[in-house]
Design an enzyme around this catalytic site. Structure first.
Site, short mmCIF file in Angstrom:
data_model
loop_
_atom_site.label_atom_id
_atom_site.label_comp_id
_atom_site.label_asym_id
_atom_site.label_seq_id
_atom_site.Cartn_x
_atom_site.Cartn_y
_atom_site.Cartn_z
CE LYS A 1 -5.87 1.74 -0.66
NZ LYS A 1 -6.59 1.83 0.87
CE LYS B 1 -3.64 2.54 2.54
NZ LYS B 1 -4.51 2.33 3.51
C1 PBG Z 1 -7.59 3.06 5.45
C2 PBG Z 1 -7.69 3.08 4.03
C3 PBG Z 1 -7.36 4.03 3.14
C4 PBG Z 1 -7.98 3.60 1.62
C5 PBG Z 1 -8.59 2.13 2.02
N1 PBG Z 1 -8.19 1.87 3.33
C6 PBG Z 1 -6.86 5.59 3.05
C7 PBG Z 1 -5.67 5.90 3.55
O1 PBG Z 1 -4.89 5.12 3.65
O2 PBG Z 1 -5.51 7.06 3.71
C8 PBG Z 1 -8.12 4.20 0.41
C9 PBG Z 1 -9.16 3.79 -0.47
C10 PBG Z 1 -9.61 4.81 -1.75
O3 PBG Z 1 -8.77 5.69 -1.64
O4 PBG Z 1 -10.50 4.51 -2.20
N2 PBG Z 1 -6.32 3.24 5.79
#
Ligand code: PBG
Length: 326
Positions: free
Chosen positions: A252, A199
């Site tokens: 992601k 991520k």
């Molecule tokens: C929580 C999380 C996030 C997303 C998914 N889980 C936000 C972040 O890390 O700030 C983002 C999902 C999206 O942008 O569609 N940590």
């Protein structure tokens, strides 16, 4: 043999032959729909729009049950739940409250649609008043090990409420192993973990943070999420999560990281999920509204490319539209 014996266009000449040789298939069964459930929204028609994400709303529990039913009817195998609690605090206590918004929504959706898989996002950022994904120490840093304990509690609470799959998205070290151990200790040995392993600290989460009110009040997430420049490091994260017991590895965002999807798939041979995130959705919607591209063709092309890169599962806000088109 080269031209003229070989003519690449032979296999492109008609729709039927193109269909016959197509390498990557995309269907509703590949897609997962994220849902935002908000405690402050109520009623069967309870929806609160998200300005940058036309077509996506924050839902009451009963609206989420309806939306989940619509997803199921379209052939989508799963929804991914995000919760927006009524009150946020420093410890993110709404995340691991057995009567929290995700726990309540999970029970309601599973009651109404037992065959639809409910996957839950396990993180603290939607529940903390400072917006970070873990506990913040006095010096402002996010405390890894103390956060991991709360994340494990959250995962167990979700699974006890009926979540079929838990998906930790916090990027703390060691959380997959801790969640696996905590689930096993509760006898929840068959609850899979979809680990957001790779991520990245991405600008493409902007609309999500607007939706969840989870923009960090100070600093940013670069001390725990990956540097967009690093592919090898993403691979190490994925391999560590495999060792810790992850069942599915997630990458992601998706579109700017197709190379990482391919490398993770090749290195792990596990099922790989890719998250086509909020900013990616918002870009397409804005461009389509401006008449710059055809939404339907662009969405199918993008989702197919994510699958071609190596993703088995695509999490996308376009899931319902795509399922209708496919
Ligand atoms: C929580 C999380 C996030 C997303 C998914 N889980 C936000 C972040 O890390 O700030 C983002 C999902 C999206 O942008 O569609 N940590």
């Amino acid at each position: 043999m080269a031209f003229p014996a070989t003519r690449m266009r032979r296999l492109r000449s008609t729709a039927s032959v193109r269909d016959l040789v197509r390498e990557t298939r995309l269907g509703p069964h590949d897609l997962v729909l994220p849902l935002f459930v908000e405690a402050a929204v109520s009623g069967a028609n309870g929806r609160r729009a998200i300005a940058s994400m036309p077509g996506v709303d924050r839902l009451s529990i009963s609206a989420a049950v309806q939306e989940a039913g619509a997803a199921h009817a379209l052939g989508l195998p799963a929804v991914l739940l995000f919760g927006i609690p009524e009150h946020k605090d420093a410890e993110g206590s709404g995340a691991y409250d057995d009567e929290g918004i995700v726990q309540l929504a999970t029970r309601a959706i599973k009651d109404a649609h037992p065959e639809l898989l409910v996957m839950t996002d396990v993180c603290l950022c939607e529940y903390t008043d400072h917006g970070h994904c873990g506990l913040v120490r006095a010096d402002g840093a996010v405390d890894n090990d103390a956060s991991v304990e709360l994340l494990a509690r959250t995962a167990v609470s979700h699974a006890r409420a009926g979540a079929d799959i838990v998906a930790p998205s916090d990027m703390m070290d060691g959380r997959v192993g801790a969640i696996r151990a905590a689930l096993d200790e509760e006898g929840l040995v068959d609850t899979p973990i979809v680990a957001y392993s790779a991520k990245f600290a991405s600008a493409f989460y902007g609309p999500f943070r607007e939706a969840a009110g989870s923009t960090p009040a100070f600093g940013d997430r670069r001390a725990y999420q990956l540097d967009p420049a690093n592919g090898d490091e993403a691979l190490r994260e994925a391999l560590l999560d495999v060792q810790e017991g992850a069942d599915v590895i997630m990458v992601k965002p998706a579109l700017a990281y197709l190379d990482v999807i391919r490398r993770v798939k090749d290195a792990t041979r596990l099922p790989v999920a890719a998250y086509n995130v909020s900013g990616e959705y918002a870009m397409v919607k804005a461009a389509a509204a401006a008449g710059a591209l055809d939404e339907r063709t662009a969405v199918i092309e993008m989702l197919t490319s994510i699958r071609r890169a190596g993703a088995d599962i695509v999490i996308t806000y376009h899931a319902k539209d795509a399922a209708t088109w496919l």
